[in-house]
Design a protein around this motif. Structure first.
Motif, PDB file in Angstrom:
ATOM      1  N   SER A  96      69.297  75.529 -43.523  1.00  0.00           N
ATOM      2  CA  SER A  96      68.279  76.493 -43.953  1.00  0.00           C
ATOM      3  C   SER A  96      68.558  77.024 -45.358  1.00  0.00           C
ATOM      4  O   SER A  96      67.637  77.460 -46.046  1.00  0.00           O
ATOM      5  CB  SER A  96      68.143  77.631 -42.945  1.00  0.00           C
ATOM      6  OG  SER A  96      69.330  78.382 -42.880  1.00  0.00           O
TER       7      SER A  96
ATOM      8  N   THR B  32      61.498  73.121 -46.874  1.00  0.00           N
ATOM      9  CA  THR B  32      60.209  72.636 -46.380  1.00  0.00           C
ATOM     10  C   THR B  32      60.396  71.674 -45.209  1.00  0.00           C
ATOM     11  O   THR B  32      61.445  71.039 -45.070  1.00  0.00           O
ATOM     12  CB  THR B  32      59.430  71.904 -47.491  1.00  0.00           C
ATOM     13  OG1 THR B  32      60.211  70.801 -47.945  1.00  0.00           O
ATOM     14  CG2 THR B  32      59.148  72.828 -48.670  1.00  0.00           C
ATOM     15  N   ASP B  33      59.344  71.586 -44.392  1.00  0.00           N
ATOM     16  CA  ASP B  33      59.315  70.589 -43.326  1.00  0.00           C
ATOM     17  C   ASP B  33      59.567  69.221 -43.930  1.00  0.00           C
ATOM     18  O   ASP B  33      59.062  68.906 -45.003  1.00  0.00           O
ATOM     19  CB  ASP B  33      57.927  70.545 -42.671  1.00  0.00           C
ATOM     20  CG  ASP B  33      57.711  71.623 -41.640  1.00  0.00           C
ATOM     21  OD1 ASP B  33      58.694  72.138 -41.095  1.00  0.00           O
ATOM     22  OD2 ASP B  33      56.545  71.943 -41.369  1.00  0.00           O
ATOM     23  N   GLY B  34      60.320  68.409 -43.236  1.00  0.00           N
ATOM     24  CA  GLY B  34      60.510  67.054 -43.723  1.00  0.00           C
ATOM     25  C   GLY B  34      61.585  66.310 -42.978  1.00  0.00           C
ATOM     26  O   GLY B  34      62.339  66.882 -42.185  1.00  0.00           O
ATOM     27  N   GLN B  35      61.615  65.040 -43.221  1.00  0.00           N
ATOM     28  CA  GLN B  35      62.676  64.204 -42.687  1.00  0.00           C
ATOM     29  C   GLN B  35      63.503  63.742 -43.877  1.00  0.00           C
ATOM     30  O   GLN B  35      62.968  63.243 -44.868  1.00  0.00           O
ATOM     31  CB  GLN B  35      62.102  63.008 -41.932  1.00  0.00           C
ATOM     32  CG  GLN B  35      63.171  62.197 -41.248  1.00  0.00           C
ATOM     33  CD  GLN B  35      62.605  61.242 -40.219  1.00  0.00           C
ATOM     34  OE1 GLN B  35      61.461  61.342 -39.818  1.00  0.00           O
ATOM     35  NE2 GLN B  35      63.436  60.311 -39.791  1.00  0.00           N
TER      36      GLN B  35
ATOM     37  N   TYR C 298      63.812  68.282 -40.195  1.00  0.00           N
ATOM     38  CA  TYR C 298      63.989  69.720 -40.402  1.00  0.00           C
ATOM     39  C   TYR C 298      62.655  70.452 -40.438  1.00  0.00           C
ATOM     40  O   TYR C 298      61.697  70.010 -41.068  1.00  0.00           O
ATOM     41  CB  TYR C 298      64.722  69.960 -41.723  1.00  0.00           C
ATOM     42  CG  TYR C 298      64.947  71.426 -42.015  1.00  0.00           C
ATOM     43  CD1 TYR C 298      65.949  72.134 -41.362  1.00  0.00           C
ATOM     44  CD2 TYR C 298      64.141  72.098 -42.913  1.00  0.00           C
ATOM     45  CE1 TYR C 298      66.148  73.479 -41.621  1.00  0.00           C
ATOM     46  CE2 TYR C 298      64.335  73.444 -43.185  1.00  0.00           C
ATOM     47  CZ  TYR C 298      65.336  74.137 -42.532  1.00  0.00           C
ATOM     48  OH  TYR C 298      65.530  75.462 -42.776  1.00  0.00           O
ATOM     49  N   HIS C 299      62.634  71.581 -39.745  1.00  0.00           N
ATOM     50  CA  HIS C 299      61.493  72.501 -39.774  1.00  0.00           C
ATOM     51  C   HIS C 299      62.053  73.903 -39.992  1.00  0.00           C
ATOM     52  O   HIS C 299      62.912  74.346 -39.236  1.00  0.00           O
ATOM     53  CB  HIS C 299      60.718  72.465 -38.448  1.00  0.00           C
ATOM     54  CG  HIS C 299      60.226  71.095 -38.100  1.00  0.00           C
ATOM     55  ND1 HIS C 299      59.133  70.530 -38.705  1.00  0.00           N
ATOM     56  CD2 HIS C 299      60.692  70.175 -37.224  1.00  0.00           C
ATOM     57  CE1 HIS C 299      58.938  69.318 -38.202  1.00  0.00           C
ATOM     58  NE2 HIS C 299      59.881  69.081 -37.303  1.00  0.00           N
TER      59      HIS C 299
ATOM     60  N   GLN D   8      60.625  77.280 -35.970  1.00  0.00           N
ATOM     61  CA  GLN D   8      60.315  76.638 -34.693  1.00  0.00           C
ATOM     62  C   GLN D   8      59.093  77.320 -34.100  1.00  0.00           C
ATOM     63  O   GLN D   8      59.128  78.491 -33.740  1.00  0.00           O
ATOM     64  CB  GLN D   8      61.492  76.739 -33.717  1.00  0.00           C
ATOM     65  CG  GLN D   8      61.214  75.999 -32.424  1.00  0.00           C
ATOM     66  CD  GLN D   8      62.440  75.890 -31.548  1.00  0.00           C
ATOM     67  OE1 GLN D   8      63.560  76.020 -31.995  1.00  0.00           O
ATOM     68  NE2 GLN D   8      62.220  75.645 -30.269  1.00  0.00           N
TER      69      GLN D   8
END
Length: 184
Positions: free
Chosen positions: A47, A52-55, A87-88, A91
């Motif tokens: 974190s 940002t959201d992503g792989q 990663y997000h 949740q």
């Protein structure tokens, strides 16, 4: 048309029931969701560095890196640890919506399977079951297995089992139900 709809609804439900069992009380996917006692530390580091959201695949190179530089990085990282991170930052899983979307997807898949089977000249239990298993194998080969080839994603054998059992159950139902009336 009603017969096709019933066939797809039941087949989609069987696929959903298997997926639910496989992921919940049978715990077949436990290898894909392992626990680490260092999870708080890992999440804190992630974190801090990921926003940002992503792989993410680590180690990697920035976009626009030359092929020569990419090859150098590959050479220096060969034989060393690597990670794939999904990663997000928040949740916010909506279990009801996810289950509805999954169920809807399985119904559509089952309806496509019913359509494919409806093209057969000879509709027998074994033809329908084998076609359903073939669709399960194709779906496994396209995504989970291709991911395993490149990234050694754990649980590939369970993904194969999931595909074959889910589509085998659907195929057994369709193989019993559809040949009873030829106008599929």
């Amino acid at each position: 048309m009603m017969r096709k709809l019933i066939a797809a609804l039941v087949a989609g439900t069987l696929i959903m029931l298997w997926q639910t069992a496989s992921h919940t009380f049978l715990q077949l996917h436990a290898v894909q969701e392992q626990y680490t006692p260092a999870q708080d530390t890992i999440m804190q580091v992630l974190s801090t560095h990921l926003k940002t959201d992503g792989q993410y695949f680590i180690p990697n190179v920035p976009p626009g890196t030359s092929m020569e530089e990419m090859e150098k990085v590959m050479e220096t990282t060969m034989g060393k640890p690597y990670a794939s991170i999904l990663y997000h930052p928040v949740q916010d899983m909506n279990m009801t919506m996810n289950m509805l979307r999954g169920f809807g997807t399985y119904i559509i898949l089952a309806f496509v399977l019913v359509w494919i089977i409806g093209q057969f000249k000879q509709l027998t239990f074994s033809n329908v079951l084998l076609a359903s298993l073939a669709v399960g194998f194709i779906s496994f080969s396209f995504h989970p297995y291709a991911g395993y080839i490149w990234y050694k994603i754990p649980g590939v054998n369970i993904e194969l089992l999931d595909s074959l059992v889910a589509f085998g159950l659907a195929g057994a139902w369709l193989g019993w139900y559809l040949p009873k009336k030829k106008n599929v």
